[in-house]
Design a protein around this motif. Structure first.
Motif, PDB file in Angstrom:
ATOM      1  N   LEU A  50     -48.946   4.862  56.478  1.00  0.00           N
ATOM      2  CA  LEU A  50     -47.661   4.615  57.142  1.00  0.00           C
ATOM      3  C   LEU A  50     -47.196   3.175  56.935  1.00  0.00           C
ATOM      4  CD1 LEU A  50     -48.224   6.565  60.467  1.00  0.00           C
ATOM      5  CD2 LEU A  50     -46.565   7.115  58.679  1.00  0.00           C
ATOM      6  N   LYS A  55     -40.366   3.607  53.366  1.00  0.00           N
ATOM      7  CA  LYS A  55     -39.783   4.817  53.945  1.00  0.00           C
ATOM      8  C   LYS A  55     -40.933   5.734  54.351  1.00  0.00           C
ATOM      9  CE  LYS A  55     -36.534   8.538  52.893  1.00  0.00           C
ATOM     10  NZ  LYS A  55     -37.365   9.688  53.168  1.00  0.00           N
ATOM     11  N   CYS A  56     -40.865   6.228  55.547  1.00  0.00           N
ATOM     12  CA  CYS A  56     -41.925   7.098  56.060  1.00  0.00           C
ATOM     13  C   CYS A  56     -42.011   8.366  55.203  1.00  0.00           C
ATOM     14  CB  CYS A  56     -41.655   7.455  57.514  1.00  0.00           C
ATOM     15  SG  CYS A  56     -42.939   8.483  58.240  1.00  0.00           S
ATOM     16  N   LEU A  63     -44.227  14.178  62.212  1.00  0.00           N
ATOM     17  CA  LEU A  63     -44.700  13.065  63.034  1.00  0.00           C
ATOM     18  C   LEU A  63     -44.857  13.471  64.489  1.00  0.00           C
ATOM     19  CD1 LEU A  63     -42.567  10.135  61.590  1.00  0.00           C
ATOM     20  CD2 LEU A  63     -45.030  10.406  61.378  1.00  0.00           C
ATOM     21  N   SER A  97     -48.401   3.162  65.150  1.00  0.00           N
ATOM     22  CA  SER A  97     -47.865   3.266  63.780  1.00  0.00           C
ATOM     23  C   SER A  97     -46.918   4.448  63.639  1.00  0.00           C
ATOM     24  CB  SER A  97     -49.010   3.407  62.776  1.00  0.00           C
ATOM     25  OG  SER A  97     -49.764   2.236  62.733  1.00  0.00           O
ATOM     26  N   LYS A 100     -43.430   3.811  65.307  1.00  0.00           N
ATOM     27  CA  LYS A 100     -42.497   2.962  64.557  1.00  0.00           C
ATOM     28  C   LYS A 100     -41.550   3.780  63.694  1.00  0.00           C
ATOM     29  CE  LYS A 100     -45.520  -1.024  64.300  1.00  0.00           C
ATOM     30  NZ  LYS A 100     -46.420  -1.821  63.480  1.00  0.00           N
ATOM     31  N   ASN A 101     -41.890   5.033  63.454  1.00  0.00           N
ATOM     32  CA  ASN A 101     -41.086   5.893  62.585  1.00  0.00           C
ATOM     33  C   ASN A 101     -40.363   7.005  63.331  1.00  0.00           C
ATOM     34  OD1 ASN A 101     -41.894   4.844  59.822  1.00  0.00           O
ATOM     35  ND2 ASN A 101     -43.878   5.215  60.747  1.00  0.00           N
ATOM     36  N   HIS A 140     -38.439  -0.201  67.877  1.00  0.00           N
ATOM     37  CA  HIS A 140     -37.727  -0.627  66.668  1.00  0.00           C
ATOM     38  C   HIS A 140     -36.222  -0.332  66.738  1.00  0.00           C
ATOM     39  CE1 HIS A 140     -38.896   3.578  66.089  1.00  0.00           C
ATOM     40  NE2 HIS A 140     -37.824   3.692  65.320  1.00  0.00           N
TER      41      HIS A 140
END
Length: 155
Positions: A50, A55-56, A63, A97, A100-101, A140
């Motif tokens: 990650l 870009k994820c 996710l 982690s 964050k996406n 974020h």
């Protein structure tokens, strides 16, 4: 293996976590392994994956519906022992982690769930607080003032 599925609804994007050539690097084999340190290493590799890409590589569905519940589970089920403690710490870092996406709705839900579990799972309080901190660190989103300008900038 589900590597040939490219439909996001079937979680085909998770195929990058499988390794038919090297079972020691297969996320799903390791995260379910009987040895706790192998489960921790699976989370460590997921976190590195990650962090390594701008870009994820995973969809929001993957996710929030697969990876986040897998990472949260060790936090809620911790029952002592050094190996399990290290595993729970890896899981907490992985939750951060993943967060964050996440889009706002999924992020907010994860944070709210962790906050509500704090009063229900007293034995895991230390790790739940750590998970809440990891979620907060993963914030974020842009925060706007009532005037509509970003925080810290004049209108």
């Amino acid at each position: 293996s589900f590597a040939s599925y490219d439909n996001d609804n079937l979680y085909g994007d998770l195929s990058i976590l499988t390794r038919d050539d090297d079972p020691d690097l297969d996320f799903f084999l390791n995260v379910t392994h009987v040895q706790v340190h192998r489960r921790g290493r699976a989370f460590d590799r997921l976190r590195k994956l990650l962090a390594s890409s701008n870009k994820c590589p995973f969809s929001v569905h993957s996710l929030s519906n697969v990876l986040l519940p897998l990472a949260i589970h060790p936090v809620y089920e911790f029952n002592g022992g050094k190996a399990e403690e290290a595993y729970a710490v890896e899981a907490v870092a992985t939750v951060g982690s993943i967060a964050k996406n996440l889009p706002w709705g999924k992020y907010q839900n994860a944070l709210w769930t962790a906050l509500t579990q704090l009063s229900r799972k007293r034995d895991q309080e230390r790790f739940i607080i750590a998970m809440i901190c990891a979620l907060m660190d993963a914030f974020h989103f842009e925060v706007l003032l009532d005037s509509g300008s970003p925080r810290g900038f004049p209108p």
